[in-house]
Design a protein around this motif. Structure first.
Motif, PDB file in Angstrom:
ATOM      1  N   MET A 503     -77.532  74.954  38.440  1.00  0.00           N
ATOM      2  CA  MET A 503     -76.396  74.569  37.906  1.00  0.00           C
ATOM      3  C   MET A 503     -75.123  74.425  38.978  1.00  0.00           C
ATOM      4  O   MET A 503     -74.304  73.402  39.181  1.00  0.00           O
ATOM      5  CB  MET A 503     -75.666  75.406  36.793  1.00  0.00           C
ATOM      6  CG  MET A 503     -74.865  74.643  35.451  1.00  0.00           C
ATOM      7  SD  MET A 503     -74.667  75.139  34.501  1.00  0.00           S
ATOM      8  CE  MET A 503     -73.419  73.730  33.724  1.00  0.00           C
ATOM      9  N   LEU A 504     -75.245  75.399  39.804  1.00  0.00           N
ATOM     10  CA  LEU A 504     -73.910  75.291  41.279  1.00  0.00           C
ATOM     11  C   LEU A 504     -74.331  74.769  41.908  1.00  0.00           C
ATOM     12  O   LEU A 504     -72.981  75.095  43.066  1.00  0.00           O
ATOM     13  CB  LEU A 504     -73.515  76.787  40.805  1.00  0.00           C
ATOM     14  CG  LEU A 504     -73.382  77.844  39.442  1.00  0.00           C
ATOM     15  CD1 LEU A 504     -72.950  79.228  40.004  1.00  0.00           C
ATOM     16  CD2 LEU A 504     -71.834  77.459  38.741  1.00  0.00           C
ATOM     17  N   ARG A 505     -75.609  74.707  42.474  1.00  0.00           N
ATOM     18  CA  ARG A 505     -75.010  74.325  43.851  1.00  0.00           C
ATOM     19  C   ARG A 505     -74.221  72.803  44.280  1.00  0.00           C
ATOM     20  O   ARG A 505     -74.447  72.784  45.825  1.00  0.00           O
ATOM     21  CB  ARG A 505     -77.308  73.604  44.062  1.00  0.00           C
ATOM     22  CG  ARG A 505     -77.495  72.718  45.219  1.00  0.00           C
ATOM     23  CD  ARG A 505     -79.199  72.485  45.019  1.00  0.00           C
ATOM     24  NE  ARG A 505     -80.190  73.939  44.875  1.00  0.00           N
ATOM     25  CZ  ARG A 505     -80.410  72.905  43.447  1.00  0.00           C
ATOM     26  NH1 ARG A 505     -79.933  72.069  42.939  1.00  0.00           N
ATOM     27  NH2 ARG A 505     -81.523  74.497  42.947  1.00  0.00           N
ATOM     28  N   ALA A 506     -74.829  71.633  43.752  1.00  0.00           N
ATOM     29  CA  ALA A 506     -73.634  70.984  44.133  1.00  0.00           C
ATOM     30  C   ALA A 506     -72.013  71.592  44.497  1.00  0.00           C
ATOM     31  O   ALA A 506     -71.780  71.476  45.081  1.00  0.00           O
ATOM     32  CB  ALA A 506     -73.302  69.810  43.127  1.00  0.00           C
ATOM     33  N   LEU A 507     -71.720  72.549  43.730  1.00  0.00           N
ATOM     34  CA  LEU A 507     -70.490  73.314  44.090  1.00  0.00           C
ATOM     35  C   LEU A 507     -71.106  73.388  44.960  1.00  0.00           C
ATOM     36  O   LEU A 507     -69.917  73.403  45.847  1.00  0.00           O
ATOM     37  CB  LEU A 507     -70.141  73.993  42.767  1.00  0.00           C
ATOM     38  CG  LEU A 507     -69.725  73.581  41.379  1.00  0.00           C
ATOM     39  CD1 LEU A 507     -69.055  74.214  40.559  1.00  0.00           C
ATOM     40  CD2 LEU A 507     -68.853  72.371  41.731  1.00  0.00           C
ATOM     41  N   HIS A 508     -71.356  74.468  45.472  1.00  0.00           N
ATOM     42  CA  HIS A 508     -71.491  75.241  46.843  1.00  0.00           C
ATOM     43  C   HIS A 508     -71.993  74.379  47.807  1.00  0.00           C
ATOM     44  O   HIS A 508     -71.379  74.568  49.439  1.00  0.00           O
ATOM     45  CB  HIS A 508     -73.090  76.434  46.202  1.00  0.00           C
ATOM     46  CG  HIS A 508     -73.410  77.093  46.084  1.00  0.00           C
ATOM     47  ND1 HIS A 508     -72.070  78.397  45.333  1.00  0.00           N
ATOM     48  CD2 HIS A 508     -73.143  77.540  44.738  1.00  0.00           C
ATOM     49  CE1 HIS A 508     -72.102  79.444  45.517  1.00  0.00           C
ATOM     50  NE2 HIS A 508     -72.789  79.230  44.288  1.00  0.00           N
TER      51      HIS A 508
END
Length: 583
Positions: A503-508
């Motif tokens: 879920m957070l990969r794109a933000l990282h």
């Protein structure tokens, strides 16, 4: 009593005379042996009365006789019979002096007494002693049998056994606790042997060990021995049970090694106590079948029918709050394996670092974890007269035990001890990985207190706690503590972590380019419940900058932060990936 030198001297048909060693005539004689060798020691076994005519020795040489007698004493010869009127009319002074100096009894054998008459007398006395021992053993067996089938059961049997062996006796249950002893003071002596009992229980049956050397009196006449002599007795520990799994231990303490009659009595006691144990197991299996029916009725919402079927078998268990316990071994070890050793898993197990110390208790728990749990809880309950309902259910074990009782406490203590051996200082996810690799570790779920009407709810609670225990790599989880604690430990799961990372990969990936700190901004905004000014102050940026960043989060994720479900998922994802979650 076996024959002694004194009894041979008193024999009216032998006419033996004592020429040396008058103070050692009470020494037992194991056999009478004739030898004219200058050095008969290689053919001696110890305890013999040696008969000679001095045909091959220099009986007049003081130095030779001193060496000869010294060798005999060193070989354990208990007496020397010298034929008078054969090669020497009297015993040579050199031989008599050497015997006196070494303390070796020297007997004069008159010419009219053949050596074979002495051998026959010793043989007859030994046979008579053995017959007395066998007769006494049979009589002890009859007395012990009458005691075993009487109303007092094992307590009366131990009292009779202690009297027969002139010592004390104690019985330990399957957990190693003293359940009966005779005389009364022997319970304190038996309690000091817990480590030795545990060592015996770790061995496959039947097994026995000897503790101590019998250097002091056992005090069997009824008076408790002094503290310094009580520990000097000789104690034999015998395992009880027909299979390889020990069902109890018998301890017998005496002031000296057991004789033949005493050995018969101990063996009879072992057999009778084993029969009692096996009979109890048969009754226990019947009780488990009845317990399974009672449990089914409770889970079906029929508490009145359950009480009617149970009758007085479980005492007041169904009339007071109880705990529901569900236990299983993930590899498929069944509750029926409480009576048999499980087979090993296929393939070589992965090597797992552990700081657990290998102990007898640890080996027993590893070999049969469900059986060890049953024994631990039932033994604790039996010691205080507490009723428990134990139901093997396929690959699981279900137990109903009184809330706040000894069985539940024993389960918790057992879990703490096992987890200490497993090494629970590792991170929860590491412990879960270790448990998954081993595949044979017991996990337990314990419900909150409940009554018969809420039995089905208690079962669901126990299953929920069991599921959490399995995920966390813990042996025991209580449902009450799950509700009272934080939800964060539940996030220490590989599936949750994978969801959060995705879920957070794109933000990282965005933050890695140096174009802004969207993950930290999202965390600050969510922690301030969407309050722009407070979150911006935490980050040290202008609120318009924070608004821009949150719009970028929505654009990258393709989801609206106005949706409470989205905000909840993002917050859980952030918590699941936070460094402190897995510690």
């Amino acid at each position: 009593m076996p024959p002694t030198l004194a009894s041979l001297v008193r024999h009216p048909g032998l006419k033996l005379s004592v020429l040396a060693g008058e103070d050692r005539l009470e020494t037992p004689v194991r056999w009478a042996h004739v030898s004219e060798l200058a050095d008969p020691v290689p053919y001696m076994d110890g305890g013999e009365l040696l008969l000679i005519t001095a045909m091959q020795i220099e009986a007049d040489d003081p130095e030779e006789m001193s060496r000869y007698v010294r060798r005999l004493v060193g070989a354990g010869v208990v007496g020397l019979g010298f034929a008078l009127g054969v090669n020497y009319a009297e015993v040579p002074p050199a031989l008599a002096t050497a015997a006196k100096e070494e303390g070796l009894p020297l007997l004069g054998v008159p010419r009219r007494t053949p050596f074979i008459a002495i051998s026959k007398a010793v043989s007859a006395a030994i046979a008579a002693d053995q017959y007395r021992a066998v007769t006494a053993g049979f009589e002890a067996q009859r007395e012990l049998t009458r005691a075993a089938i009487g109303a007092e059961g094992p307590a009366a049997l131990l009292a009779r056994l202690a009297a027969h062996v002139d010592g004390w006796a104690a019985l330990y249950d399957v957990s190693g606790a003293v359940v009966a002893a005779a005389p009364d003071w022997a319970a304190r002596r038996a309690a000091r042997l817990t480590a030795d009992v545990e060592r015996l229980r770790s061995r496959p049956g039947p097994a026995s060990i000897v503790v101590g050397g019998g250097r002091g009196p056992a005090g069997a006449t009824g008076a408790e021995p002094a503290e310094d002599t009580a520990v000097a007795d000789r104690v034999e520990l015998q395992s009880l049970g027909t299979g390889r799994r020990t069902r109890g231990v018998l301890a017998v303490g005496t002031g000296a090694p057991l004789g033949t009659a005493e050995r018969y009595a101990v063996h009879s006691a072992v057999a009778l106590l084993t029969l009692t144990t096996e009979r109890s197991r048969a009754l226990q299996e019947a009780e488990q079948r009845l317990g399974a029916a009672v449990l089914r009725m409770l889970l079906a919402g029929e508490p009145d029918h359950a009480r009617a079927v149970a009758g007085r078998l479980y005492g007041g268990l169904l009339d007071a709050p109880f705990r529901m316990l569900v236990a299983e071994v993930p590899s498929g070890g069944t509750a029926q394996q409480a009576h048999a050793a499980p087979s090993g898993a296929d393939g070589a197990p992965a090597e797992i670092p552990t700081d657990a110390t290998t102990t007898a208790a640890g080996e027993a728990e590893a070999a049969d974890p469900l059986g060890t749990l049953i024994d631990t809880m039932e033994a604790a309950a039996a010691r205080i007269g507490e009723s428990v309902l134990v139901v093997p259910d396929g690959e699981r074990l279900i137990v109903l035990a009184p809330d706040g009782g000894a069985a539940v406490a024993a389960c918790a203590e057992h879990a703490q001890a096992v987890e200490a051996r497993r090494g629970t200082k590792a991170r929860p996810r590491d412990r879960a990985a270790v448990a998954a690799l081993r595949g044979d570790e017991l996990v337990i779920g314990l419900s909150a207190p409940a009554g018969p009407i809420a039995a089905a709810a208690a079962y669901r609670q126990a299953e929920q706690a069991l599921s959490v225990a399995r995920r966390r790599g813990r042996m025991l989880v209580e449902h009450e503590r799950m509700a009272a604690g934080s939800v964060l430990p539940l996030l220490a799961d590989d599936a949750v972590r994978a969801f959060a990372d995705g879920m957070l990969r794109a933000l990282h990936e965005h933050d890695a380019t140096g174009r802004g700190d969207l993950v930290a901004s999202l965390r600050a905004w969510l922690s301030r419940h969407g309050q722009w000014d407070a979150a911006a102050a935490d980050l040290g940026v202008h609120r318009h900058t924070l608004r821009y960043r949150m719009r970028r989060v929505e654009e990258i994720l393709g989801r609206s932060l106005d949706d409470p479900d989205v905000r909840m998922e993002l917050w859980l994802a952030l918590k699941a990936t936070a460094p402190g979650t897995s510690t």
